[in-house]
Design a protein around this motif. Sequence first.
Motif, PDB file in Angstrom:
ATOM      1  N   GLN A 155      48.266  36.005  43.678  1.00 15.00           N
ATOM      2  CA  GLN A 155      49.129  34.868  43.979  1.00 15.00           C
ATOM      3  C   GLN A 155      49.252  33.920  42.787  1.00 15.00           C
ATOM      4  N   SER A 174      43.440  22.673  50.391  1.00 18.91           N
ATOM      5  CA  SER A 174      42.841  23.751  51.190  1.00 18.91           C
ATOM      6  C   SER A 174      41.493  24.222  50.644  1.00 18.91           C
ATOM      7  N   LEU A 216      38.184  32.835  57.385  1.00 12.74           N
ATOM      8  CA  LEU A 216      39.355  33.642  57.022  1.00 12.74           C
ATOM      9  C   LEU A 216      40.629  32.806  57.096  1.00 12.74           C
ATOM     10  N   LEU A 217      40.704  31.909  58.083  1.00 13.84           N
ATOM     11  CA  LEU A 217      41.873  31.035  58.203  1.00 13.84           C
ATOM     12  C   LEU A 217      41.961  30.078  57.012  1.00 13.84           C
ATOM     13  N   TYR A 219      40.838  30.736  54.045  1.00 17.12           N
ATOM     14  CA  TYR A 219      41.264  31.587  52.932  1.00 17.12           C
ATOM     15  C   TYR A 219      42.770  31.849  53.005  1.00 17.12           C
ATOM     16  N   ALA A 220      43.268  32.128  54.211  1.00 15.31           N
ATOM     17  CA  ALA A 220      44.712  32.345  54.385  1.00 15.31           C
ATOM     18  C   ALA A 220      45.482  31.086  54.012  1.00 15.31           C
ATOM     19  N   LEU A 223      45.882  30.956  50.278  1.00 13.55           N
ATOM     20  CA  LEU A 223      46.935  31.866  49.813  1.00 13.55           C
ATOM     21  C   LEU A 223      48.326  31.318  50.121  1.00 13.55           C
ATOM     22  N   VAL A 224      48.491  30.765  51.326  1.00 14.16           N
ATOM     23  CA  VAL A 224      49.798  30.216  51.715  1.00 14.16           C
ATOM     24  C   VAL A 224      50.170  29.028  50.836  1.00 14.16           C
ATOM     25  N   SER A 227      51.178  30.351  47.474  1.00 10.92           N
ATOM     26  CA  SER A 227      52.465  31.044  47.593  1.00 10.92           C
ATOM     27  C   SER A 227      53.623  30.054  47.717  1.00 10.92           C
TER      28      SER A 227
END
Length: 462
Positions: A155, A174, A216-217, A219-220, A223-224, A227
Amino acid sequence: MSEAGFLLFQKILSVVQICLYAVFLSVFIRPFFPGRRKGKMAAAALIFALVYFIKVMTPVNSWFCMILILALLTALSRYFGMDRKFTLFLGVLYFSVRNLCILSMQSINFFTSRQLVREGDEVEIIFRNAALNCILVEVIQVCLFSFLLYFVYRQLRRCERELHAKELCYLLLSPVTGIFFVNIIFQILIIVTENIVLNLYNQYPILAGAVPVTALLFYAGILVTISSYRQMIGLQEEKKKYFVEEQQFRAIQERMQQVDQFYTGIRQMKHEMKNHLTNIQGLLRTGNYEEMEQYIAKIDESMGVLELDIKTGNAVTDVIINDKCKVARGQGVSFHCDFWYPDSEGYDAYDIGIILHNLLQNAIEACHKMQSRERYISISGRRKKKFFFIKVVNSFEGEIVFDEESHLPRSTKHGETALHGIGLSNVRREVLKYMGDMDIRVKKTEFQVTVMLQEKCGGDRL
């Protein structure tokens, strides 16, 4: 395995962990280093290893270690050849992903330790199984961490590498929140009261699944965030490119108006030439040679104003090449032109004009930055069957680094724009209109760009 052997095993494992994560840090930030990278990678790994070795030998808080490493990496950003804010962002990302990964592995450790370490076994078997469990968890953790870190890099590689303060705050939201979340969970995960060890997962087994899902959320979310920032930067870049192209197009149009005045002046001069010849003959008959000489000099001066040094067969390319030639020679740069506009309706003069403008502007900027050696620019343009080739060669000094994503040259120094950026991106976009290609080559102190355009059938305009 005895207790002493298990303690020694834990110390060795801690050293291996420090070395592994130091290598992970250097590999993670390596693609963002310009120029030579080995020394910079070693410096980043050494910083991480030294700080955590100090932590092993002294009761230093993990927060202190993380902040110290981030401060040292940021302080060395100039040595790394990176933007200070971007260096800080990379460091925070690394620790955030690392902490989220370690927290997720606590759930795996919770289940695997219950299977391998059972009450009632002999002490030596318990220590041996505990060591095996540590190795198993560490191997899974290393694999998971490398996987998560790789996707973050995927990313990041297209992101802008110079951040503003607002962009940095947005991007850090984040990962910093994730770091705080991990530290809060670790504070309450294992509590020791009156020689009784309370494990949060034993008290609330559902958390063994809920905590890694939450990690995990986070981490997501990282990434979001990256992005969305990348898409925003991409839109801004496209807007900037189109704005620059529009400005170039307007500049060419304005110069074309000047060319119209130029040709009007030529027509007027031709119309007035008979009168000038009559006046000269009159001065000659009366013997006013001195006055006649001054009169001829004035005509010659006015003719010089209306003269183009380079003629290419097209008014648009005449304007651009002559303008750039004057700028280059005004800076003491040798300028050679062997360009002839293609005799075909399959090419748009304004498209070729934009290509010439950007290539020659980059060449002039590169020569302007030179401190020594001969400075020169050479441009050629020839048609071969249904293809038109434009070649610009110029001298330069310094090191050129190619961007891994765009494959275009970018500067190794902050703030420099020669030989990279919007100019070559605009050239590539014009080239793609003609299903052509752009080749960039660097030969020691010579930079060469060759553009191939394919003639459009039937004079199909864009």
